[in-house]
Scaffold this motif. Sequence first.
Motif, PDB file in Angstrom:
ATOM      1  N   ARG A 235      -0.085   4.875  11.963  1.00  0.00           N
ATOM      2  CA  ARG A 235      -0.020   5.672  13.006  1.00  0.00           C
ATOM      3  C   ARG A 235       1.205   6.589  13.098  1.00  0.00           C
ATOM      4  NH1 ARG A 235      -2.274   1.310  15.836  1.00  0.00           N
ATOM      5  NH2 ARG A 235      -4.504   1.539  16.528  1.00  0.00           N
ATOM      6  N   TYR A 236       1.245   7.799  13.226  1.00  0.00           N
ATOM      7  CA  TYR A 236       2.399   8.515  12.849  1.00  0.00           C
ATOM      8  C   TYR A 236       2.917   9.800  13.336  1.00  0.00           C
ATOM      9  CZ  TYR A 236       0.531   9.685   8.762  1.00  0.00           C
ATOM     10  OH  TYR A 236      -0.618  10.339   8.204  1.00  0.00           O
ATOM     11  N   GLY A 237       3.796  11.055  13.843  1.00  0.00           N
ATOM     12  CA  GLY A 237       3.544  11.708  13.627  1.00  0.00           C
ATOM     13  C   GLY A 237       3.975  12.370  15.019  1.00  0.00           C
ATOM     14  N   LEU A 238       5.274  13.812  15.737  1.00  0.00           N
ATOM     15  CA  LEU A 238       6.161  13.222  16.498  1.00  0.00           C
ATOM     16  C   LEU A 238       5.175  14.316  17.165  1.00  0.00           C
ATOM     17  CD1 LEU A 238       8.351  13.564  18.282  1.00  0.00           C
ATOM     18  CD2 LEU A 238       9.302  14.931  16.837  1.00  0.00           C
ATOM     19  N   LEU A 239       4.964  15.938  17.007  1.00  0.00           N
ATOM     20  CA  LEU A 239       3.911  16.652  17.186  1.00  0.00           C
ATOM     21  C   LEU A 239       2.842  16.962  17.505  1.00  0.00           C
ATOM     22  CD1 LEU A 239       5.668  19.737  16.355  1.00  0.00           C
ATOM     23  CD2 LEU A 239       6.031  18.641  18.406  1.00  0.00           C
ATOM     24  N   GLU A 240       1.611  16.433  16.333  1.00  0.00           N
ATOM     25  CA  GLU A 240       0.809  16.167  15.386  1.00  0.00           C
ATOM     26  C   GLU A 240       1.089  14.903  15.369  1.00  0.00           C
ATOM     27  OE1 GLU A 240      -1.832  18.739  12.909  1.00  0.00           O
ATOM     28  OE2 GLU A 240      -1.121  17.110  12.001  1.00  0.00           O
ATOM     29  N   THR A 241      -0.297  13.948  16.783  1.00  0.00           N
ATOM     30  CA  THR A 241      -0.138  12.191  16.281  1.00  0.00           C
ATOM     31  C   THR A 241      -1.368  12.746  15.390  1.00  0.00           C
ATOM     32  OG1 THR A 241      -2.126  11.913  17.936  1.00  0.00           O
ATOM     33  CG2 THR A 241       1.207  12.201  18.226  1.00  0.00           C
ATOM     34  N   ARG A 242      -0.850  11.007  14.499  1.00  0.00           N
ATOM     35  CA  ARG A 242      -2.627  10.647  13.447  1.00  0.00           C
ATOM     36  C   ARG A 242      -2.650   9.100  13.160  1.00  0.00           C
ATOM     37  NH1 ARG A 242      -4.996  13.488   8.542  1.00  0.00           N
ATOM     38  NH2 ARG A 242      -2.981  14.890   8.924  1.00  0.00           N
ATOM     39  N   MET A 243      -3.971   8.616  13.380  1.00  0.00           N
ATOM     40  CA  MET A 243      -4.420   7.220  13.000  1.00  0.00           C
ATOM     41  C   MET A 243      -4.854   7.643  11.906  1.00  0.00           C
ATOM     42  SD  MET A 243      -6.034   4.886  15.480  1.00  0.00           S
ATOM     43  CE  MET A 243      -6.672   3.910  14.340  1.00  0.00           C
ATOM     44  N   GLN A 244      -4.389   6.824  10.973  1.00  0.00           N
ATOM     45  CA  GLN A 244      -5.243   6.850   9.379  1.00  0.00           C
ATOM     46  C   GLN A 244      -6.126   5.478   9.709  1.00  0.00           C
ATOM     47  OE1 GLN A 244      -2.785   8.271   6.417  1.00  0.00           O
ATOM     48  NE2 GLN A 244      -3.928   8.391   4.438  1.00  0.00           N
ATOM     49  N   THR A 245      -7.052   5.870   9.056  1.00  0.00           N
ATOM     50  CA  THR A 245      -7.166   4.254   8.579  1.00  0.00           C
ATOM     51  C   THR A 245      -7.547   4.141   6.738  1.00  0.00           C
ATOM     52  OG1 THR A 245      -8.020   3.778  10.649  1.00  0.00           O
ATOM     53  CG2 THR A 245      -9.436   2.517   8.853  1.00  0.00           C
ATOM     54  N   VAL A 246      -7.335   2.959   6.801  1.00  0.00           N
ATOM     55  CA  VAL A 246      -8.008   3.160   4.924  1.00  0.00           C
ATOM     56  C   VAL A 246      -8.483   2.019   4.726  1.00  0.00           C
ATOM     57  CG1 VAL A 246      -7.082   3.452   2.118  1.00  0.00           C
ATOM     58  CG2 VAL A 246      -5.710   4.904   4.059  1.00  0.00           C
ATOM     59  N   PRO A 247      -9.607   1.900   4.306  1.00  0.00           N
ATOM     60  CA  PRO A 247     -10.599   1.255   4.074  1.00  0.00           C
ATOM     61  C   PRO A 247     -10.341  -0.007   3.178  1.00  0.00           C
ATOM     62  CG  PRO A 247     -11.675   2.552   4.765  1.00  0.00           C
ATOM     63  CD  PRO A 247     -10.965   3.658   4.356  1.00  0.00           C
ATOM     64  N   PRO A 248     -10.196  -1.420   2.692  1.00  0.00           N
ATOM     65  CA  PRO A 248     -10.231  -1.316   1.632  1.00  0.00           C
ATOM     66  C   PRO A 248     -10.778  -1.142   1.029  1.00  0.00           C
ATOM     67  CG  PRO A 248     -10.590  -3.473   3.263  1.00  0.00           C
ATOM     68  CD  PRO A 248     -10.545  -1.832   3.700  1.00  0.00           C
ATOM     69  N   GLY A 249     -10.136  -1.517  -0.654  1.00  0.00           N
ATOM     70  CA  GLY A 249     -10.906  -0.117  -1.635  1.00  0.00           C
ATOM     71  C   GLY A 249     -10.386   0.691  -2.190  1.00  0.00           C
ATOM     72  N   ARG A 250     -10.289   1.455  -1.282  1.00  0.00           N
ATOM     73  CA  ARG A 250     -10.082   3.066  -1.732  1.00  0.00           C
ATOM     74  C   ARG A 250      -8.668   3.148  -2.007  1.00  0.00           C
ATOM     75  NH1 ARG A 250     -15.047   2.845  -1.018  1.00  0.00           N
ATOM     76  NH2 ARG A 250     -16.146   3.219   0.795  1.00  0.00           N
ATOM     77  N   VAL A 251      -7.564   2.340  -1.939  1.00  0.00           N
ATOM     78  CA  VAL A 251      -6.589   2.576  -2.741  1.00  0.00           C
ATOM     79  C   VAL A 251      -6.963   1.868  -4.122  1.00  0.00           C
ATOM     80  CG1 VAL A 251      -3.714   2.222  -2.589  1.00  0.00           C
ATOM     81  CG2 VAL A 251      -5.312   1.810  -0.444  1.00  0.00           C
ATOM     82  N   GLN A 252      -6.158   3.686  -4.710  1.00  0.00           N
ATOM     83  CA  GLN A 252      -6.216   3.902  -6.438  1.00  0.00           C
ATOM     84  C   GLN A 252      -4.709   3.039  -7.167  1.00  0.00           C
ATOM     85  OE1 GLN A 252      -9.830   4.400  -7.021  1.00  0.00           O
ATOM     86  NE2 GLN A 252      -9.710   4.145  -4.761  1.00  0.00           N
ATOM     87  N   ALA A 253      -4.118   3.065  -6.788  1.00  0.00           N
ATOM     88  CA  ALA A 253      -2.905   3.354  -7.354  1.00  0.00           C
ATOM     89  C   ALA A 253      -1.656   3.345  -6.090  1.00  0.00           C
ATOM     90  CB  ALA A 253      -2.587   3.926  -8.614  1.00  0.00           C
ATOM     91  N   VAL A 254      -0.278   2.921  -6.454  1.00  0.00           N
ATOM     92  CA  VAL A 254       0.861   2.728  -5.542  1.00  0.00           C
ATOM     93  C   VAL A 254       1.257   2.747  -6.347  1.00  0.00           C
ATOM     94  CG1 VAL A 254      -0.338   1.064  -3.489  1.00  0.00           C
ATOM     95  CG2 VAL A 254       0.529  -0.180  -5.132  1.00  0.00           C
ATOM     96  N   ALA A 255       3.244   3.467  -5.673  1.00  0.00           N
ATOM     97  CA  ALA A 255       4.903   3.531  -6.591  1.00  0.00           C
ATOM     98  C   ALA A 255       5.325   3.151  -5.331  1.00  0.00           C
ATOM     99  CB  ALA A 255       4.935   4.544  -6.671  1.00  0.00           C
ATOM    100  N   LEU A 256       6.164   2.226  -6.157  1.00  0.00           N
ATOM    101  CA  LEU A 256       7.149   1.818  -4.954  1.00  0.00           C
ATOM    102  C   LEU A 256       8.564   2.461  -5.600  1.00  0.00           C
ATOM    103  CD1 LEU A 256       8.395  -0.452  -3.067  1.00  0.00           C
ATOM    104  CD2 LEU A 256       8.931  -2.086  -4.633  1.00  0.00           C
ATOM    105  N   VAL A 257       8.772   3.456  -4.605  1.00  0.00           N
ATOM    106  CA  VAL A 257      10.110   3.940  -4.907  1.00  0.00           C
ATOM    107  C   VAL A 257      11.403   3.783  -4.530  1.00  0.00           C
ATOM    108  CG1 VAL A 257      10.445   6.971  -4.854  1.00  0.00           C
ATOM    109  CG2 VAL A 257       8.344   6.037  -4.934  1.00  0.00           C
ATOM    110  N   GLU A 258      12.641   3.841  -5.073  1.00  0.00           N
ATOM    111  CA  GLU A 258      13.834   2.891  -4.580  1.00  0.00           C
ATOM    112  C   GLU A 258      15.068   4.389  -5.187  1.00  0.00           C
ATOM    113  OE1 GLU A 258      13.784  -1.170  -4.581  1.00  0.00           O
ATOM    114  OE2 GLU A 258      12.501  -1.135  -6.005  1.00  0.00           O
ATOM    115  N   PRO A 259      14.943   5.044  -4.530  1.00  0.00           N
ATOM    116  CA  PRO A 259      16.303   5.997  -4.601  1.00  0.00           C
ATOM    117  C   PRO A 259      17.569   4.885  -4.769  1.00  0.00           C
ATOM    118  CG  PRO A 259      14.856   6.745  -2.386  1.00  0.00           C
ATOM    119  CD  PRO A 259      14.121   5.449  -3.296  1.00  0.00           C
ATOM    120  N   VAL A 260      18.706   5.679  -5.714  1.00  0.00           N
ATOM    121  CA  VAL A 260      19.876   5.498  -5.818  1.00  0.00           C
ATOM    122  C   VAL A 260      20.175   4.380  -4.625  1.00  0.00           C
ATOM    123  CG1 VAL A 260      21.038   7.193  -6.472  1.00  0.00           C
ATOM    124  CG2 VAL A 260      21.976   5.517  -7.513  1.00  0.00           C
ATOM    125  N   LEU A 261      20.361   5.377  -3.375  1.00  0.00           N
ATOM    126  CA  LEU A 261      20.831   5.255  -2.473  1.00  0.00           C
ATOM    127  C   LEU A 261      20.603   4.098  -2.103  1.00  0.00           C
ATOM    128  CD1 LEU A 261      23.573   8.414  -1.838  1.00  0.00           C
ATOM    129  CD2 LEU A 261      23.889   6.795  -2.912  1.00  0.00           C
TER     130      LEU A 261
END
Length: 423
Positions: A235-261
């Motif tokens: 759930r997120y959004g200030l002007l346009e709020t969105r509730m997103q549901t991602v069912p199990p098995g639909r996520v194909q790949a993930v990336a853990l991003v860690e900027p230097v700071l």
Amino acid sequence: MPLRGFAFLIVYFVLLGFPLLLTRTSDDETVLSSPFIALRFLIVTAVFAVLAAVAGLWGWLAVRFRVDGDDLVVENGLLRKRARRIPLSRVQAIDLVRPLVTRIFGLTEVRVELAGGDQGEIALRYLGRNAAQQLRAELLARAAGLPGHTPEAPERPLWRTPFGSLLGSLLIRLPVLATVLLFFASLMFMVVAREPGMLAVAVPALLGLIRAVIAPMVMYAGFTAALSPDGVRLRYGLLETRMQTVPPGRVQAVALVEPVLWKALGWARLDVTVAGYAGERQALSSTLLPVAPRAVCLHLISQVFSGTNVDAVPLVPASGRGMALDRADGAGTDERIFVSRHGWPGRRTDVIAHARAQSVRLTVNPMQRLLGLATVHVDAPPGPVKVDAADRELGEARAIVDAVAKRSLAARRAGGDKARWAR
């Protein structure tokens, strides 16, 4: 219906309405028109208001939908009807979206994402908030292979992004800090040297800051993530709020991003490729966590790819990178996932489950050919996450391809049919 008519009237006022009320004098001044022209304006406005109401009513009556067994049936048109029947097994995600104007009227839009790329979205506008939530729960239940009257699954809160953390994470990035310095330096030079031409530098820098800081702040304000049996709920959004549901098995790949700071604070961002999203919808739905402690991101990965531990996978450094500054870089695999980590001083860790791999391929560019190296790509559906192991020795690269291909085949056979994951 009122929303469609309202939008139609806004376009009318901008393009025709206000110019009808104004006239230009011989001194090139803009003043209000005469009473006769004002009367003409009222008549034309009344006609356009009627047309707007008719257009809104027509558009509202032209769309009908119903759930027929395991299918979602959407009908369009009044004079010439078209019916589209979608198997609910193709549902990839279901979002509840509430733009600012619809929130005033207490309405919600249900967006159903299907496997099918750019044409895979169905927007059901506009429902009452309770009706939209009930429809979402029914569609998710049927897509999971459960009866449609199954109540909405409970959820377990995982993470809520504090406002200060979100703002700080957007500001303490090297590109943003460089743009801030450029913006203020150009303003100071413009004032001291009285050089208005520096606006050509200040204005683009300001627009860049709005895009890099203000826009994500508005989009991800109040971000919360929760886990439930029907998937990951965001759930997120200030002007346009969105509730997103991602069912199990639909996520194909993930990336853990860690900027230097961010690394010094233990922060990370979790990007994701979700099946079914494409184009602009993929870009808007590519963030699973905008900023969170690294441990929270790892825990969510372990929930998305059940039973995995990214940090426990041994990584082998790439050949030809013996002088690498970060010896944690490399690639590795276990029985469940393939992991690739790279980047210095910032770091990015790409993860794909063997069961999600679409293909495994080996590529060699001219420079790699001279050095006897190759790059292994573990392909997921199109999205922001690209998983590869670069600059491996040719024999090692071929061994990785064979091993990943065998594990992917075994994982798919063991996983069974994911279309009805609740069964």
